[in-house]
Design a protein around this motif. Structure first.
Motif, PDB file in Angstrom:
ATOM      1  N   LEU A  88      57.363  58.079  67.596  1.00 49.35           N
ATOM      2  CA  LEU A  88      58.378  57.472  68.443  1.00 49.35           C
ATOM      3  C   LEU A  88      59.668  57.287  67.645  1.00 49.35           C
ATOM      4  O   LEU A  88      59.621  56.962  66.461  1.00 49.35           O
ATOM      5  CB  LEU A  88      57.866  56.107  68.908  1.00 49.35           C
ATOM      6  N   MET A  89      60.808  57.520  68.269  1.00 49.38           N
ATOM      7  CA  MET A  89      62.075  57.190  67.643  1.00 49.38           C
ATOM      8  C   MET A  89      63.001  56.680  68.740  1.00 49.38           C
ATOM      9  O   MET A  89      63.435  57.431  69.608  1.00 49.38           O
ATOM     10  CB  MET A  89      62.655  58.430  66.941  1.00 49.38           C
ATOM     11  N   ALA A  90      63.239  55.370  68.701  1.00 42.94           N
ATOM     12  CA  ALA A  90      64.019  54.735  69.763  1.00 42.94           C
ATOM     13  C   ALA A  90      65.242  54.052  69.163  1.00 42.94           C
ATOM     14  O   ALA A  90      65.237  53.700  67.978  1.00 42.94           O
ATOM     15  CB  ALA A  90      63.152  53.703  70.489  1.00 42.94           C
ATOM     16  N   PRO A  91      66.303  53.879  69.950  1.00 36.37           N
ATOM     17  CA  PRO A  91      67.497  53.228  69.413  1.00 36.37           C
ATOM     18  C   PRO A  91      67.278  51.738  69.157  1.00 36.37           C
ATOM     19  O   PRO A  91      66.662  51.060  69.978  1.00 36.37           O
ATOM     20  CB  PRO A  91      68.552  53.459  70.501  1.00 36.37           C
ATOM     21  N   ASP A  92      67.789  51.256  68.036  1.00 33.77           N
ATOM     22  CA  ASP A  92      67.794  49.843  67.681  1.00 33.77           C
ATOM     23  C   ASP A  92      66.433  49.180  67.816  1.00 33.77           C
ATOM     24  O   ASP A  92      66.270  48.230  68.580  1.00 33.77           O
ATOM     25  CB  ASP A  92      68.834  49.091  68.535  1.00 33.77           C
ATOM     26  N   ARG A  93      65.469  49.685  67.065  1.00 40.37           N
ATOM     27  CA  ARG A  93      64.120  49.140  67.127  1.00 40.37           C
ATOM     28  C   ARG A  93      63.613  48.956  65.704  1.00 40.37           C
ATOM     29  O   ARG A  93      63.828  49.814  64.854  1.00 40.37           O
ATOM     30  CB  ARG A  93      63.246  50.154  67.872  1.00 40.37           C
TER      31      ARG A  93
END
Lengths: 155, 392
Positions: B372-377
């Protein structure tokens, strides 16, 4: 100001109680005992070892060294001493690095020697420079004294 | 007949009056205390932010914009915590004589002074322990059996609470000390007259220098800013081998299952389910985004991630927008094997099931076959080695 102080005490007590409650409810008794031991050990380590050591060094340095040297040595001691304490985990072999090649991936002993050497060099150069300025000032002042009469009394 | 007893060894116990340096003054303690308080305050607030960002129950979802928010708050958390160590040491040096102050005679005063000293004891012990375990944690030196995360969180409340009581007790003297010049002697103890090696101003400047040095050279966040990374010779992370890794595949026992030919990324919505091999994921439309990975340990780094937008997979099994999503890892052990993606993150078009990093297939330690690669996490929630994605 009384209201501010009272407010701080009340909020402080609430936070303190909440933190204590969290500790009691999230850790097993053995874990809690270990954390408490660690906290007490930390205080003893500081109050009975680090502080007296700093005190002794300051006491000796203040009496054995000329003021300019003592000054530079104290600056160097504060910078190097605190940085060394911050660096204990990376200098220590117990920290986990081996399995992960992106963790503790520098030559920390080499880096530590480099920074300490830079601190010593900078403070030594600073001391030498301020010593020169001091001597220059004094020779200037003494020449001024000869021209303008006796040295004015200080304080 | 009288027996001559051997003389008792004389152990000198210092008294408050034994300390004569004029550097140990309220003027110095108040100024260092002020900045120590600022550091503790920033570390406390950013710590709460991090705790909330990692919480599985978020009434108000943690924002997915700006993408750099968490890397800044957590970088600040670790930087202020590291800088606080020299500040705390010099502060304790300045007030050390107080440790030997006599106890009052009257009962009422004994109770009051006892309570105040008790709060100081809690403050000092808690502060040293909080900073020490934080510092050790970023180097992953786990020398204890208690839960770092929980004890660090609980101690934060203890320390800030005790600090507020300390500020309340000292407020009048602090105000007076901060209002005057640092070299003023009015608030000094009568014995504190011996000039030290340098002026109070020099002591303060040296202390600020020590705090800055610790943050720049030794903190795990040091080196996040390009150009400063060469100074960070005592930082636990050098970034020489690209984006750092927190947990390796072998540490959490995924090597075999991640490399297995039967690997499938399952996407589940109630009765509907679909499974994708890595090749099938690569065959879907791909997107590329530059996103930071920001670790709870303070370091962060930008990467160019390529993969399938999560939304594409969710649409495949008909998971509607606005739903929270759970992501499972192949991990057999270690924290955060299952994480919850709040709807705002699950629906963000930049959230990827990433397959490539900087144009190259993910390495096993970076989460191969898919992560997973999500913004601002927080980095720990950027689940690696994804096995299953399901609607909640």
């Amino acid at each position: 100001m009384v209201h501010i102080r009272a407010g701080l005490v009340v909020v402080g007590l609430i936070l303190l109680a909440y933190g204590g409650w969290l500790l009691l409810h999230t850790q097993r008794p053995a874990q809690l005992a270990q954390a408490t031991t660690w906290a007490l050990a930390a205080v003893v380590l500081h109050d009975a070892l680090i502080a007296p050591l700093a005190l002794t060094l300051g006491w000796i340095g203040g009496r054995a060294l000329p003021r300019t040297v003592a000054r530079a040595a104290t600056v160097a001691f504060v910078l190097a001493g605190t940085l060394t304490i911050v660096a204990i985990p990376v200098l220590d072999g117990y920290a986990a690095g081996g399995a992960n090649h992106t963790l503790l991936d520098r030559d920390y002993v080499g880096g530590w020697i480099l920074v300490i050497a830079l601190i010593l060099l900078t403070t030594a150069v600073g001391a030498a420079a301020s010593g020169l300025v001091h001597r220059f000032d004094r020779s200037h002042r003494s020449r001024g004294r000869m021209a303008h009469g006796p040295r004015p009394r200080r304080r | 007949m009288r027996v001559q007893l051997p003389a008792r060894p004389h152990v000198p116990v210092p008294r408050e009056e034994s300390f004569s340096s004029r550097l140990r003054s309220a003027a110095v303690a108040a100024r260092i205390g002020l900045w120590l308080g600022v550091c503790f305050g920033v570390a406390f607030v950013t710590g709460l932010v991090s705790h909330y960002a990692q919480s599985t129950h978020q009434p108000v979802p943690f924002p997915n914009d700006p993408v750099w928010l968490y890397r800044v708050t957590q970088g600040l958390h670790v930087t202020t915590g590291t800088a606080a160590i020299p500040l705390l040491l010099v502060k304790l040096w300045a007030v050390y004589p107080k440790l030997f102050a006599p106890l009052p005679r009257r009962l009422r005063e004994i109770v009051l002074v006892g309570l105040e000293r008790g709060s100081i004891a809690v403050l000092v012990a808690g502060s040293i322990l909080e900073l020490a375990i934080g510092l050790m944690n970023v180097a992953q030196w786990y020398a204890w059996d208690f839960s770092f995360k929980r004890v660090h969180y609980a101690l934060a409340f203890v320390v800030i609470g005790a600090l507020m009581i300390h500020i309340a007790v000292k407020l009048p003297i602090t105000r007076e000390a901060l209002g005057g010049d640092v070299e003023d002697t009015e608030a000094d103890r009568p014995q504190a007259v011996r000039p030290g090696a340098f002026s109070r101003r020099t002591l303060l400047r040296t202390t600020w220098g020590a705090a800055l040095l610790a943050a720049l050279v030794g903190s795990s966040a040091a080196g996040t800013i390009r150009g400063l990374d060469r100074l960070a010779v005592l930082s636990p992370r050098s970034r020489r081998s690209g984006i750092p890794i927190n947990r390796t595949a072998s540490q959490v026992g995924v090597a075999a299952s991640a490399m297995s030919g039967s690997y499938r990324c399952e996407v589940v919505h109630g009765e509907k389910a679909a499974g994708f091999s890595r090749a099938e994921l690569l065959a879907l439309p791909q997107a590329t985004h530059v996103l930071p990975i920001a670790c709870v340990e303070g370091w962060s780094a930008n990467g160019t991630w390529t993969g399938v937008p999560l939304r594409t997979l969710l649409d495949h099994v008909g998971i509607p927008r606005g739903r929270n999503v759970q992501v499972h890892s192949l991990q057999e052990r270690g924290a955060d094997r299952v994480t919850v993606l709040p709807a705002n993150v699950a629906d963000d078009e930049r959230t990827l099931v990433a397959l490539l990093l900087d144009g190259q297939p993910l390495s096993l330690d970076h989460g191969y076959p898919a992560r997973l690669m999500a913004p601002d996490r927080p980095g720990t929630l950027q689940t690696k080695w994804i096995s299953r994605i399901e609607a909640l």
